[in-house]
Design a protein around this motif. Structure first.
Motif, PDB file in Angstrom:
ATOM      1  N   LYS A   1       5.437  27.113  73.323  1.00 38.28           N
ATOM      2  CA  LYS A   1       5.380  28.187  72.335  1.00 38.28           C
ATOM      3  C   LYS A   1       6.426  27.974  71.242  1.00 38.28           C
ATOM      4  O   LYS A   1       6.212  28.311  70.075  1.00 38.28           O
ATOM      5  N   LEU A   2       7.544  27.385  71.632  1.00 32.94           N
ATOM      6  CA  LEU A   2       8.608  27.106  70.673  1.00 32.94           C
ATOM      7  C   LEU A   2       8.312  25.853  69.859  1.00 32.94           C
ATOM      8  O   LEU A   2       8.611  25.778  68.672  1.00 32.94           O
ATOM      9  N   HIS A   3       7.721  24.863  70.528  1.00 34.33           N
ATOM     10  CA  HIS A   3       7.541  23.539  69.921  1.00 34.33           C
ATOM     11  C   HIS A   3       6.327  22.874  70.574  1.00 34.33           C
ATOM     12  O   HIS A   3       6.448  22.268  71.637  1.00 34.33           O
TER      13      HIS A   3
ATOM     14  N   LYS B   1      16.929  18.832  62.057  1.00 31.25           N
ATOM     15  CA  LYS B   1      15.707  18.611  61.280  1.00 31.25           C
ATOM     16  C   LYS B   1      14.597  18.039  62.157  1.00 31.25           C
ATOM     17  O   LYS B   1      13.425  18.408  62.031  1.00 31.25           O
ATOM     18  N   THR B   2      14.964  17.119  63.043  1.00 29.44           N
ATOM     19  CA  THR B   2      14.002  16.489  63.952  1.00 29.44           C
ATOM     20  C   THR B   2      14.348  16.844  65.385  1.00 29.44           C
ATOM     21  O   THR B   2      15.477  16.619  65.827  1.00 29.44           O
ATOM     22  N   VAL B   3      13.390  17.410  66.094  1.00 29.48           N
ATOM     23  CA  VAL B   3      13.584  17.751  67.507  1.00 29.48           C
ATOM     24  C   VAL B   3      12.398  17.237  68.304  1.00 29.48           C
ATOM     25  O   VAL B   3      11.245  17.467  67.938  1.00 29.48           O
ATOM     26  N   MET B   4      12.688  16.538  69.377  1.00 26.57           N
ATOM     27  CA  MET B   4      11.655  16.075  70.295  1.00 26.57           C
ATOM     28  C   MET B   4      12.063  16.438  71.710  1.00 26.57           C
ATOM     29  O   MET B   4      13.260  16.492  72.028  1.00 26.57           O
ATOM     30  N   ALA B   5      11.075  16.681  72.556  1.00 26.92           N
ATOM     31  CA  ALA B   5      11.346  16.995  73.957  1.00 26.92           C
ATOM     32  C   ALA B   5      10.339  16.276  74.838  1.00 26.92           C
ATOM     33  O   ALA B   5       9.153  16.187  74.501  1.00 26.92           O
TER      34      ALA B   5
ATOM     35  N   VAL C   1      15.895  27.484  76.433  1.00 24.36           N
ATOM     36  CA  VAL C   1      17.042  27.994  75.676  1.00 24.36           C
ATOM     37  C   VAL C   1      17.643  26.895  74.811  1.00 24.36           C
ATOM     38  O   VAL C   1      17.918  27.098  73.614  1.00 24.36           O
ATOM     39  N   VAL C   2      17.832  25.724  75.404  1.00 25.00           N
ATOM     40  CA  VAL C   2      18.409  24.598  74.656  1.00 25.00           C
ATOM     41  C   VAL C   2      17.443  24.147  73.561  1.00 25.00           C
ATOM     42  O   VAL C   2      17.858  23.846  72.436  1.00 25.00           O
ATOM     43  N   LEU C   3      16.160  24.099  73.869  1.00 29.29           N
ATOM     44  CA  LEU C   3      15.163  23.711  72.876  1.00 29.29           C
ATOM     45  C   LEU C   3      15.174  24.654  71.678  1.00 29.29           C
ATOM     46  O   LEU C   3      15.134  24.219  70.524  1.00 29.29           O
ATOM     47  N   GLN C   4      15.225  25.945  71.946  1.00 32.52           N
ATOM     48  CA  GLN C   4      15.237  26.927  70.859  1.00 32.52           C
ATOM     49  C   GLN C   4      16.452  26.737  69.962  1.00 32.52           C
ATOM     50  O   GLN C   4      16.341  26.805  68.732  1.00 32.52           O
TER      51      GLN C   4
ATOM     52  N   SER D   1      19.057  14.862  64.347  1.00 26.20           N
ATOM     53  CA  SER D   1      17.969  14.630  65.302  1.00 26.20           C
ATOM     54  C   SER D   1      18.463  14.935  66.714  1.00 26.20           C
ATOM     55  O   SER D   1      19.548  14.487  67.101  1.00 26.20           O
ATOM     56  N   ILE D   2      17.669  15.697  67.451  1.00 25.03           N
ATOM     57  CA  ILE D   2      18.016  16.031  68.841  1.00 25.03           C
ATOM     58  C   ILE D   2      16.818  15.737  69.724  1.00 25.03           C
ATOM     59  O   ILE D   2      15.693  16.140  69.421  1.00 25.03           O
ATOM     60  N   PHE D   3      17.069  15.017  70.815  1.00 23.76           N
ATOM     61  CA  PHE D   3      16.016  14.655  71.759  1.00 23.76           C
ATOM     62  C   PHE D   3      16.367  15.201  73.136  1.00 23.76           C
ATOM     63  O   PHE D   3      17.454  14.935  73.657  1.00 23.76           O
ATOM     64  N   ILE D   4      15.460  15.968  73.695  1.00 24.35           N
ATOM     65  CA  ILE D   4      15.716  16.670  74.955  1.00 24.35           C
ATOM     66  C   ILE D   4      14.816  16.104  76.045  1.00 24.35           C
ATOM     67  O   ILE D   4      13.621  15.895  75.831  1.00 24.35           O
TER      68      ILE D   4
END
Length: 198
Positions: free
Chosen positions: A155-157, A125-129, A115-118, A97-100
């Motif tokens: 556009k990415l997420h 598996k889990t990404v939130m921003a 860039v970091v989000l991509q 899991s990564i949270f930005i």
């Protein structure tokens, strides 16, 4: 009491979760996140002095600017992240899991954020921003940069938590300071992240 509950919720989450703050705004937010219980934190910034003050977590300096970061230029922030992609990839490896979090409108958060989000989307598996938008009374350039960066990130997420400083000011009250508004934004973002990951 509420702060204690947030810390308990974070402590109960999986150990392989990484909180990332990008740029000056992201660094400030991550400092609050760490105080509220976020254990594994990484600050990514171009500004050496800002990174030196981020003793509460790991840091990754991108770009070769000696002082002052990108001077508000998102192209510089973007290129700095691209050139440091191998190091960013290494820092993100192994997390489920990564949270930005980033403040948009400046150079590093707006330029490096997408860039970091991509890269996070490729690895976890889990990404939130969560991002904050500038006050409407700030320069038209900052607001344009923020909107452009947000569009690239969405556009990415598409599921990005967007916090408007203007709306937060209304919630806080008209006499609230910028610091109060930023703290409110951080709390809203952190509670939403931990709720969805809980």
């Amino acid at each position: 009491m509420e702060e204690t509950k947030m810390k308990e919720r974070v402590a109960s989450q999986q150990a392989k979760s990484l909180f990332i703050g990008i740029g000056g705004g992201g660094t400030n937010s991550l400092k609050n996140f760490a105080a509220w219980g976020a254990r594994d934190c990484l600050v990514i910034n171009t500004d050496r002095e800002s990174l030196e003050a981020a003793s509460f977590c790991r840091t990754l300096r991108i770009g070769s600017i000696k002082k002052g970061g990108t001077k508000g230029d998102p192209i510089i922030g973007h290129m700095a992240a691209i050139k440091a992609l191998a190091r960013i990839r290494k820092e993100l490896a192994g997390y489920s899991s990564i949270f930005i979090v980033a403040g948009l409108g400046g150079g590093t958060g707006s330029g490096a954020g997408p860039v970091v989000l991509q890269e996070a989307l490729k690895q976890a598996k889990t990404v939130m921003a969560a991002v904050t938008l500038p006050f409407s009374f700030e320069s038209s350039s900052r607001n344009r940069i923020a909107k452009d960066s947000l569009a690239r990130m969405q556009k990415l997420h598409p599921d990005i938590l967007v916090l408007s400083n203007d709306l937060l000011m209304d919630l806080a009250n008209k006499s609230a300071s910028r610091e109060d508004v930023f703290a409110l934004a951080d709390r809203e973002a952190f509670m939403e992240i931990t709720r969805k990951n809980g």
